[in-house]
Design a protein around this motif. Structure first.
Motif, PDB file in Angstrom:
ATOM      1  N   ASP A 226       9.169  48.619  22.159  1.00 25.87           N
ATOM      2  CA  ASP A 226       7.764  48.394  21.800  1.00 25.87           C
ATOM      3  C   ASP A 226       6.935  49.550  22.365  1.00 25.87           C
ATOM      4  O   ASP A 226       6.394  49.450  23.464  1.00 25.87           O
ATOM      5  CB  ASP A 226       7.283  47.056  22.374  1.00 25.87           C
TER       6      ASP A 226
ATOM      7  N   ALA B  43       4.062  50.631  21.836  1.00 26.82           N
ATOM      8  CA  ALA B  43       2.643  50.338  22.083  1.00 26.82           C
ATOM      9  C   ALA B  43       2.423  49.871  23.521  1.00 26.82           C
ATOM     10  O   ALA B  43       1.351  50.097  24.099  1.00 26.82           O
ATOM     11  CB  ALA B  43       2.142  49.294  21.108  1.00 26.82           C
ATOM     12  N   SER B  44       3.427  49.248  24.141  1.00 30.59           N
ATOM     13  CA  SER B  44       3.276  48.781  25.523  1.00 30.59           C
ATOM     14  C   SER B  44       3.117  49.935  26.499  1.00 30.59           C
ATOM     15  O   SER B  44       2.569  49.766  27.582  1.00 30.59           O
ATOM     16  CB  SER B  44       4.474  47.906  25.921  1.00 30.59           C
ATOM     17  N   VAL B  45       3.576  51.122  26.112  1.00 30.62           N
ATOM     18  CA  VAL B  45       3.421  52.315  26.953  1.00 30.62           C
ATOM     19  C   VAL B  45       2.250  53.166  26.454  1.00 30.62           C
ATOM     20  O   VAL B  45       1.440  53.651  27.251  1.00 30.62           O
ATOM     21  CB  VAL B  45       4.720  53.160  26.953  1.00 30.62           C
TER      22      VAL B  45
ATOM     23  N   ARG C 285      -0.420  52.406  24.465  1.00 30.67           N
ATOM     24  CA  ARG C 285      -1.784  51.846  24.501  1.00 30.67           C
ATOM     25  C   ARG C 285      -2.444  52.073  25.868  1.00 30.67           C
ATOM     26  O   ARG C 285      -3.558  52.595  25.924  1.00 30.67           O
ATOM     27  CB  ARG C 285      -1.764  50.372  24.119  1.00 30.67           C
TER      28      ARG C 285
END
Length: 183
Positions: free
Chosen positions: A33, A35-37, A39
């Motif tokens: 994922d 986006a977890s890093v 964002r």
């Protein structure tokens, strides 16, 4: 009604797309994922960029070049006409008819070890003595007068033959004449 957009999410997607195009090794190191890093990284970059933009805007608008608090307060500013005009107007209003300086008490919440302190700003005309210098001059003059009086008392006790007119003359000679009595 159009759906609300997520600009940070869009920037995170753009960052992932750029990394895919330019550096596949970085993309492969991302978790499943991304986006977890990405964002939080985009949020941090945007926060830093907006803070820097705000600082640059403030510096440009105020003309502030530097500020130092080591020995009093010193500011170096660009010659911004509007700001200088405001400072001159404020200085004239604060000084009013004062020949030398004015103190303006200002309450500030400044805590050092949980002890709030009270401050006063002193505005002084250039070329005039400061309140500190005036106090030092008064202390020096007082010490001189006390020395003369002490010498007079010792001499009067030791040898006699002198009177109060001698003391008045000694004070007059060093610039501290006795005041003229009121009629």
């Amino acid at each position: 009604m159009p759906e609300a957009t997520d600009p940070i999410g869009e920037l995170a997607d753009l960052a992932l797309h750029v990394m895919d195009d330019r550096c596949s090794a970085v993309t492969m190191a991302l978790p499943d994922d991304p986006a977890s890093v990405l964002r939080p990284m985009v949020e941090a970059v945007l926060a830093e960029a907006s803070a820097q933009a705000w600082i640059e805007k403030q510096l440009a608008e105020t003309g502030l070049k530097s500020m130092d608090f080591r020995n009093g307060m010193t500011m170096e500013v660009e010659p911004a006409r509007d700001m200088v005009a405001q400072w001159v107007g404020a200085a004239r209003a604060m000084l009013g008819d004062a020949p030398n300086y004015t103190e303006t008490p200002v309450e500030m919440v400044v805590k050092v070890a949980e002890n709030p302190e009270r401050f006063a700003f002193t505005l002084q005309r250039v070329g005039k003595i400061t309140p500190h210098q005036a106090r030092q001059q008064a202390e020096t003059a007082l010490a001189e007068v006390l020395r003369i009086v002490s010498d007079y008392v010792i001499e009067s006790n030791d040898s006699g033959g002198i009177d109060c007119n001698d003391l008045a003359w000694r004070l007059q000679e060093v610039g501290h004449p006795l005041p003229t009595p009121a009629p």
